[in-house]
Structure formats: C-alpha cells, structure tokens
Scaffold this active site. Structure first.
Site, mmCIF file in Angstrom:
data_model
loop_
_atom_site.group_PDB
_atom_site.id
_atom_site.type_symbol
_atom_site.label_atom_id
_atom_site.label_comp_id
_atom_site.label_asym_id
_atom_site.label_seq_id
_atom_site.Cartn_x
_atom_site.Cartn_y
_atom_site.Cartn_z
ATOM 1 N N GLY A 1 11.091 6.624 4.421
ATOM 2 C CA GLY A 1 11.715 5.691 5.352
ATOM 3 C C GLY A 1 12.985 6.246 5.975
ATOM 4 O O GLY A 1 13.029 7.383 6.434
ATOM 5 N N TYR A 2 14.028 5.436 5.950
ATOM 6 C CA TYR A 2 15.295 5.798 6.589
ATOM 7 C C TYR A 2 16.235 6.574 5.662
ATOM 8 O O TYR A 2 17.389 6.807 6.013
ATOM 9 C CB TYR A 2 16.011 4.529 7.084
ATOM 10 C CG TYR A 2 15.259 3.793 8.169
ATOM 11 C CD1 TYR A 2 15.426 4.127 9.511
ATOM 12 C CD2 TYR A 2 14.374 2.761 7.846
ATOM 13 C CE1 TYR A 2 14.727 3.455 10.502
ATOM 14 C CE2 TYR A 2 13.681 2.090 8.836
ATOM 15 C CZ TYR A 2 13.860 2.435 10.166
ATOM 16 O OH TYR A 2 13.167 1.774 11.152
ATOM 17 N N ALA B 1 2.778 4.089 -1.401
ATOM 18 C CA ALA B 1 2.772 4.836 -2.670
ATOM 19 C C ALA B 1 4.185 5.084 -3.181
ATOM 20 O O ALA B 1 4.426 5.106 -4.388
ATOM 21 C CB ALA B 1 2.041 6.158 -2.493
ATOM 22 N N HIS C 1 0.838 -1.196 0.000
ATOM 23 C CA HIS C 1 0.000 0.000 0.000
ATOM 24 C C HIS C 1 0.876 1.251 0.000
ATOM 25 O O HIS C 1 0.367 2.364 0.051
ATOM 26 C CB HIS C 1 -0.908 0.014 1.232
ATOM 27 C CG HIS C 1 -1.864 -1.138 1.286
ATOM 28 N ND1 HIS C 1 -3.117 -1.102 0.719
ATOM 29 C CD2 HIS C 1 -1.741 -2.374 1.825
ATOM 30 C CE1 HIS C 1 -3.737 -2.263 0.920
ATOM 31 N NE2 HIS C 1 -2.921 -3.049 1.592
ATOM 32 N N ASP D 1 9.922 -6.985 0.073
ATOM 33 C CA ASP D 1 10.144 -6.846 1.503
ATOM 34 C C ASP D 1 11.518 -6.222 1.668
ATOM 35 O O ASP D 1 12.522 -6.803 1.251
ATOM 36 C CB ASP D 1 10.042 -8.182 2.233
ATOM 37 C CG ASP D 1 9.727 -7.966 3.711
ATOM 38 O OD1 ASP D 1 8.728 -7.282 4.008
ATOM 39 O OD2 ASP D 1 10.478 -8.455 4.569
ATOM 40 N N SER D 2 11.520 -5.025 2.190
ATOM 41 C CA SER D 2 12.751 -4.256 2.289
ATOM 42 C C SER D 2 12.950 -3.752 3.700
ATOM 43 O O SER D 2 11.999 -3.657 4.481
ATOM 44 C CB SER D 2 12.704 -3.040 1.353
ATOM 45 O OG SER D 2 12.521 -3.440 0.033
ATOM 46 N N GLU E 1 -0.524 -10.841 7.754
ATOM 47 C CA GLU E 1 0.438 -10.824 8.857
ATOM 48 C C GLU E 1 1.806 -11.247 8.316
ATOM 49 O O GLU E 1 1.927 -12.289 7.676
ATOM 50 C CB GLU E 1 0.001 -11.784 9.959
ATOM 51 C CG GLU E 1 0.928 -11.766 11.160
ATOM 52 C CD GLU E 1 0.532 -12.761 12.236
ATOM 53 O OE1 GLU E 1 1.336 -12.947 13.161
ATOM 54 O OE2 GLU E 1 -0.556 -13.346 12.131
ATOM 55 N N LYS F 1 6.848 3.075 -2.849
ATOM 56 C CA LYS F 1 7.325 1.845 -3.489
ATOM 57 C C LYS F 1 6.661 1.642 -4.847
ATOM 58 O O LYS F 1 7.308 1.256 -5.813
ATOM 59 C CB LYS F 1 7.039 0.624 -2.600
ATOM 60 C CG LYS F 1 7.985 0.448 -1.442
ATOM 61 C CD LYS F 1 7.698 -0.848 -0.724
ATOM 62 C CE LYS F 1 8.603 -1.034 0.484
ATOM 63 N NZ LYS F 1 8.341 -2.308 1.187
ATOM 64 N N LYS G 1 18.466 7.779 -7.525
ATOM 65 C CA LYS G 1 18.253 6.736 -6.516
ATOM 66 C C LYS G 1 17.732 5.459 -7.167
ATOM 67 O O LYS G 1 18.146 4.351 -6.828
ATOM 68 C CB LYS G 1 17.273 7.227 -5.443
ATOM 69 C CG LYS G 1 16.997 6.190 -4.365
ATOM 70 C CD LYS G 1 15.883 6.630 -3.438
ATOM 71 C CE LYS G 1 15.512 5.515 -2.474
ATOM 72 N NZ LYS G 1 14.310 5.805 -1.690
#
Length: 198
Positions: free
Chosen positions: A156-157, A14, A12, A71-72, A42, A16, A178
C-alpha cells in the site's frame, strides 16, 4: 468473552492476512474469505466502521465462522482525510503503484509542515452474520507523507508514510517491528484485550 479457535478474515489481501495472523498468534487460526468465495461485497459505507461491519457480516455469512474485517486506509490532513475509505481504489483500482503515484502528484507542491497524515484501521468482529453487537476497535498511526517513495517492505502506501518515532518510512521497517507499532497493531491490541487474549 468470546471464545473461538478459528475465524475468517474478510479480505483477499495476503499482506493483511499475514499481518493479522502474526498479531493473533497461534491460538486462533485465521482463514481468508477467499477460501469460501471470490465475490467481494460492495463497500457502500461512508466510514471505515460501516465498511468493516459490512465486510465482516458478509464473510460470516459465506463461511459460517466468526468473522473479522479490517477496513483500513490513509487519511491525509491536507486532503481533508482523503483518500480515506477509498485508499485502495484511489487510482481507479489500478493498484498500489498507481495509488502512490497519484498521491505524490496531488501532494507535490505541499510543504512538509502540511503533509501530516495517519493510517487508520477499524476492526469489526462478528460472532455470526446477524450479530447485533459487533466488537469495534480502532487504531491510528500518525506520520507524514514523503516527497518520494522510500523502502520496499510492506504494501500500500507504506513507502510514502514517514514514521517520526523511527525516522524512516513504514516500508523501511522490518515486518516484526511494523506489526508492533502500526495502526493495525494498535487496533489488534485493543481487540485482543476485548477477547481476553492479551
């Protein structure tokens, strides 16, 4: 070789969705699993690979389309690979700012030489929910954790991740740049090779 012109992204997020669509180009339309359901599976796996497969199967089941899951996360050497698969939930689901604040607090006394980290991306592509042979591609992006946030791009980070080869944070890179060098870009380049899109 797998052929399709449309797939569902098991996210969900946006940011990514936008990044992956840009990387795949116009030959494949990427749709969000949010178009089909707002329920998140889950993430019960203990690794990026397990969670990516779990999310891809769920998205394929909900949409009836081939599904791609990403999955990052951020793996910090000093923290034994944490926050790892819990990167998005590091500050108990309070969002990017809280995650970054917690990481800065945990790392505040750690010297530069011990602040190594890598962004990790694991992509899993399934043709259908019960696909016995998912395509798995992994990308790593090595850097280190800054002492203070820098830059406003990305998510994110990114503001805390120093990119040595560009001498700036990930959040100071233009999106197009990037998308050529990140962990997600590296995993996607491998996936495009596997799909014959490279």
């Amino acid at each position: 070789m797998i052929h399709f012109n449309e797939l569902v992204l098991a996210s969900h997020n946006a940011g990514k969705l936008k990044e992956l669509q840009a990387m795949l180009g116009s030959t494949v339309r990427v749709r969000s699993v949010g178009e089909f359901s707002t329920v998140e599976p889950e993430e019960s796996g203990l690794s990026f690979i397990e969670n990516a497969i779990l999310k891809a199967r769920n998205a394929a089941r909900l949409s009836g389309l081939p599904a791609l899951a990403d999955d990052s996360g951020l793996a910090v050497d000093f923290l034994g690979g944490a926050p790892g698969i819990y990167s998005a939930r590091y500050a108990d689901g309070q969002g990017d700012a809280a995650n970054n604040a917690k990481l800065l607090e945990v790392m505040k006394a750690v010297p530069d030489a011990e602040r190594g980290a890598q962004f990790v991306c694991c992509l899993a592509l399934v043709r259908h929910a019960d696909d016995p042979l998912p395509i798995i591609c992994e990308g790593l992006w090595h850097g280190r954790i800054l002492h203070t946030a820098q830059g406003v791009e990305g998510f994110g980070y990114d503001p805390l991740f120093w990119v040595p080869e560009r001498e700036c944070s990930s959040a100071e890179l233009p999106a197009a740049e990037k998308n050529q060098i990140s962990h997600r870009a590296r995993a996607m380049a491998l996936l495009k090779q596997r799909l014959g899109l490279a």
